[in-house]
Design a protein around this motif. Structure first.
Motif, PDB file in Angstrom:
ATOM      1  N   ALA B 157       0.844  -1.097   0.153  1.00 45.50           N
ATOM      2  CA  ALA B 157       0.020   0.037  -0.232  1.00 45.50           C
ATOM      3  C   ALA B 157       0.676   1.369   0.064  1.00 45.50           C
ATOM      4  O   ALA B 157       0.491   2.363  -0.518  1.00 45.50           O
ATOM      5  N   ILE B 158       2.049   1.104   0.862  1.00 46.66           N
ATOM      6  CA  ILE B 158       2.775   2.432   0.706  1.00 46.66           C
ATOM      7  C   ILE B 158       3.354   2.642  -0.521  1.00 46.66           C
ATOM      8  O   ILE B 158       3.623   3.680  -1.262  1.00 46.66           O
ATOM      9  N   ALA B 161       0.842   4.094  -2.702  1.00 46.31           N
ATOM     10  CA  ALA B 161       0.729   5.450  -2.281  1.00 46.31           C
ATOM     11  C   ALA B 161       1.781   6.534  -3.008  1.00 46.31           C
ATOM     12  O   ALA B 161       1.503   7.349  -3.793  1.00 46.31           O
ATOM     13  N   TRP B 259      -3.956   1.808  -6.802  1.00 43.69           N
ATOM     14  CA  TRP B 259      -5.118   1.970  -6.159  1.00 43.69           C
ATOM     15  C   TRP B 259      -5.646   0.538  -5.363  1.00 43.69           C
ATOM     16  O   TRP B 259      -6.289   0.547  -4.353  1.00 43.69           O
ATOM     17  N   ILE B 262      -3.840  -0.079  -2.159  1.00 42.16           N
ATOM     18  CA  ILE B 262      -4.328   0.579  -1.173  1.00 42.16           C
ATOM     19  C   ILE B 262      -5.640   0.235  -0.896  1.00 42.16           C
ATOM     20  O   ILE B 262      -5.992  -0.020   0.590  1.00 42.16           O
TER      21      ILE B 262
END
Lengths: 452, 302
Positions: B157-158, B161, B259, B262
């Motif tokens: 997820a990071i 991002a 996306w 995340i």
């Protein structure tokens, strides 16, 4: 002589405006011919690159063209309304115009500080104008001085060292997308100088393949030989008809052709995205007018950059080179002042000659009148003639002594231009008509090698 | 006593993590385009190292102080400590990798949030696992794989991002500050994290199913396979299955993959939220309670 620069560049106008006034060689030749027809007394050079279209004019003080006339001519050639150009064009006169050219040659006015390619472009513009007989003594001195100063500034300050070409900036930008280039396929569209620079910069990154796509296979072959003379580099030519396949297979595409319409339109590219399986694509459009439809930049996984975008990206790099810039500017100021001094010196020499000739004419006329009167009185003889001539000569010298001493050429603060203009006006002297290609103009040709 | 002994070091480590995150973000913001200076400072290294050591020490101390059995994870806070220690270790690794420049600025705020979550889990929502079950091995397997799976998904997820950040800058033609990790590297990170996360989540799901079926599924209801927890966990598992094959499923490449990474983490956190909600009803962690019931049934059978 008055020096005038009218034009637009990447600082004053956006890509769309520059596109309208971007001339290829034929366009520049047409503009030069038009200049010669309309303003036969003037010298002129047209510099048209991706980032700028600038006209350098040297004309007699009271002769055409004015800045407005040059602007109208540009608007006419570009098919634009003059008022549209008014807000985007740059006007420089005399020392400012000369200094601008010096800055351009040294790459200080370039999108990428110290860019070396502009030097060659200025030389080409100068030679083209010369071949059209539009370079006279003033522009010859100016351009020769600017080219030499640009070279000297680069050599002494090293401002062109490192990442200073648009191509190398583009490569640096590609590193934000790709981690390495060894498994990447690169395509260049076109075969001009910009593409050559880009090909060299990209080959330094050791890509898997570099394809050259050009309408003319001959020029593509020349470029391939130029960037990989021994054939050791993975350089290959692809035919123009193969462009769609190239766009599917390539990871990085750099385009710079002289086409007036986009080479890669959005309608053409959109169906290729699926065939690319959404692999990221980095597109660099160095051409003006643009080769790649800007709408393509909005597609997913496609990163399209044109010259303006790259300029935005390198803004900070330019700041970092502030010290080098200052050094460069000091050199250019000095060289420009020297060059303008030479031009002014030559102008003043001509002025003094004209002034002396005018006074000699008056003296001759008066001498004839005096001789006629003395002859009527029967007192004239050859000895008297010599005395009267000597008298006139001394008188003229004494009259000229004070004004000429005011035109102290060694004093940089002396308002020499003002004095010269006043003398011309007071004694009704014509400004020197330029006859490009004759007299000193021929000197331009012999000195061309020096400039390079 | 134990709560205080856990919470105070956790608060200290959260403060250290916040300081490291601030340093990393400031460093990122101050970087000039294409600048090639290191992506981290010695202070940042020291802070993250302290957090990693602190988390491991605290986990071991809790294990020894609360010695009930050989299982190292006694409560949710222990799982979070394990995750924070591993995450801090991952950040230390990230900071030393030039290819992953700038990623620490995205990872450290998440580490701070994890530590803050651990404080909450220690002070206000303390949830002990029920260790007096017949299947302690399965429980340890389940909880460990779940927390480590979550860690991998957090890394993905990071990566996502940061991908969105870099891609946004590139698309809007703004210079990227410093020389950050390339989109290609970030996509690779997302795929690798998703692959590892997928494997661990698979183990977690399988062990969870074993635990639930051994307990006759009472904690999650009779129709446990349609319970929100199982549905969300399966959905997250499917997301990571897709993510690890993103280069083949090309329609999801690039921004969509970021996306998805995340979204996958959000799904997992939602699953944890449901676990918490269910625990409030049952009083202990679901699998443990179901196993307890199973063991009771077994004893009754004897």
């Amino acid at each position: 002589m008055r020096i005038l620069m009218v034009g637009l560049n990447h600082r004053t106008a956006d890509v769309a405006a520059r596109e309208a006034l971007a001339f290829d060689d034929a366009g520049v030749a047409g503009l030069l011919s038009q200049l010669r027809e309309r303003f036969p007394m003037s010298e002129g050079v047209v510099l048209s690159t991706c980032n700028r279209t600038e006209l350098y004019i040297a004309r007699p003080v009271h002769a055409a063209p004015s800045a407005e006339e040059v602007r109208s001519l540009l608007a006419e050639r570009g098919g634009l309304a003059p008022e549209v150009l008014a807000s985007t064009t740059l006007l420089r006169e005399q020392e400012q115009a000369a200094l601008h050219l010096f800055h351009v040659c040294a790459g200080l006015d370039s999108m990428v500080l110290g860019e070396p390619q502009v030097q060659g472009q200025v030389r080409k513009a100068y030679e083209l104008a010369q071949s059209h007989g539009l370079v006279g003594p003033v522009l010859h001195r100016l351009f020769r001085g600017a080219l030499a100063a640009g070279k000297e500034a680069r050599n002494r300050t090293g401002i062109d060292a490192g990442r200073t070409s648009v191509s190398s900036v583009a490569v640096a930008f590609a590193r934000n997308i790709f981690d390495h280039f060894t498994d990447k396929k690169v395509a260049v569209i076109g075969a001009g100088e910009m593409i050559k620079g880009a090909a060299h910069a990209l080959l330094r990154e050791d890509p898997q393949a570099l394809w050259i796509v050009n309408r003319s296979p001959g020029r593509a072959r020349q470029l391939a030989q130029s960037v990989s003379p021994d054939g050791a580099r993975p350089v290959a030519m692809r035919s123009w008809d193969d462009l769609d396949t190239v766009l599917v297979e390539a990871d990085i595409v750099v385009s710079c052709t002289g086409a007036n319409e986009p080479v890669v339109s959005a309608d053409r590219f959109r169906p290729l995205l699926k065939r690319r399986r959404n692999r990221p694509l980095f597109l660099v459009d160095m051409a003006v007018p643009r080769d790649i439809d800007p709408a393509i930049g909005g597609l997913s996984n496609v990163y399209l950059y044109n010259l303006d975008d790259l300029q935005q990206a390198v803004g900070v790099t330019t700041d970092e080179r502030h010290a080098q810039r200052e050094q460069c500017e000091a050199i250019l100021h000095e060289r420009c002042a020297r060059c303008m001094g030479e031009i002014r010196h030559r102008d003043l020499g001509k002025l003094v000659q004209q002034l002396r000739a005018r006074l000699n004419d008056i003296a001759d006329q008066e001498q004839q009148r005096t001789q006629r009167k003395l002859a009527a009185q029967g007192v004239v003889n050859e000895r008297h003639d010599a005395v009267i001539r000597e008298h006139n000569h001394r008188l003229i010298n004494k009259i000229l002594h004070l004004p000429l001493s005011q035109l102290d050429r060694n004093d940089p603060n002396a308002p020499v231009g003002f004095y010269a203009a006043a003398l011309r006006r007071l004694f009704d002297l014509d400004d020197e008509p330029t006859v490009p290609g004759e007299g000193e103009g021929s000197e331009a040709g012999s000195d061309r090698q020096d400039a390079s | 006593m134990t709560d205080t002994a856990t919470s105070i070091p956790l608060i200290l480590m959260t403060a250290l993590s916040a300081a490291a995150a601030t340093l990393a973000v400031r460093r990122l913001r101050a970087a000039r385009p294409q600048e090639q200076r290191p992506n981290t400072s010695p202070t940042q290294h020291l802070l993250v190292g302290l957090i990693a050591v602190g988390c491991i020490t605290l986990l071991l101390l809790r294990w020894l102080l609360l010695w009930e059995s050989w299982e190292p994870l006694h409560a949710h806070v222990d799982g979070l400590l394990l995750m924070c220690a591993s995450f801090a270790g991952a950040v230390l690794y990230i900071q030393t990798r030039p290819k992953l420049r700038g990623l620490a600025a995205f990872a450290l705020p998440l580490l701070t949030l994890m530590l803050a979550w651990a404080i909450c889990a220690s002070l206000w929502t303390y949830r002990p696992f029920r260790l007096d079950t017949l299947e302690p091995a399965w429980l340890v397997f389940h909880t460990t794989s779940t927390y480590l799976g979550l860690l991998c998904c957090a890394l993905g997820a990071i990566g996502g991002a940061m991908y969105l950040y870099v891609q946004g800058r590139l698309k809007s033609k703004h210079a990227v500050p410093g020389r950050l990790a390339s989109l290609e590297t970030l996509e690779t990170l997302i795929i690798r994290a998703a692959t590892l996360g997928f494997v661990l989540l698979t183990l977690s799901l399988v062990s969870g199913v074993v635990l639930v079926t051994r307990g006759e599924g009472t904690a999650l209801g009779i129709e446990w396979w349609v319970s929100p927890k199982v549905i969300l966990a399966t959905l997250a598992w499917a997301v990571y299955a897709l993510l690890m094959n993103i280069r083949h499923a090309s329609a999801f490449r690039g921004r969509r993959a970021a996306w998805l990474a995340i979204f996958g983490l959000v799904l997992l956190l939602a699953t944890y939220g449901i676990v918490g909600a269910m625990d409030k009803q049952t009083g202990t962690i679901d699998t443990a309670s179901s196993l307890k019931r199973a063991s009771d049934t077994d004893r009754g059978g004897d």
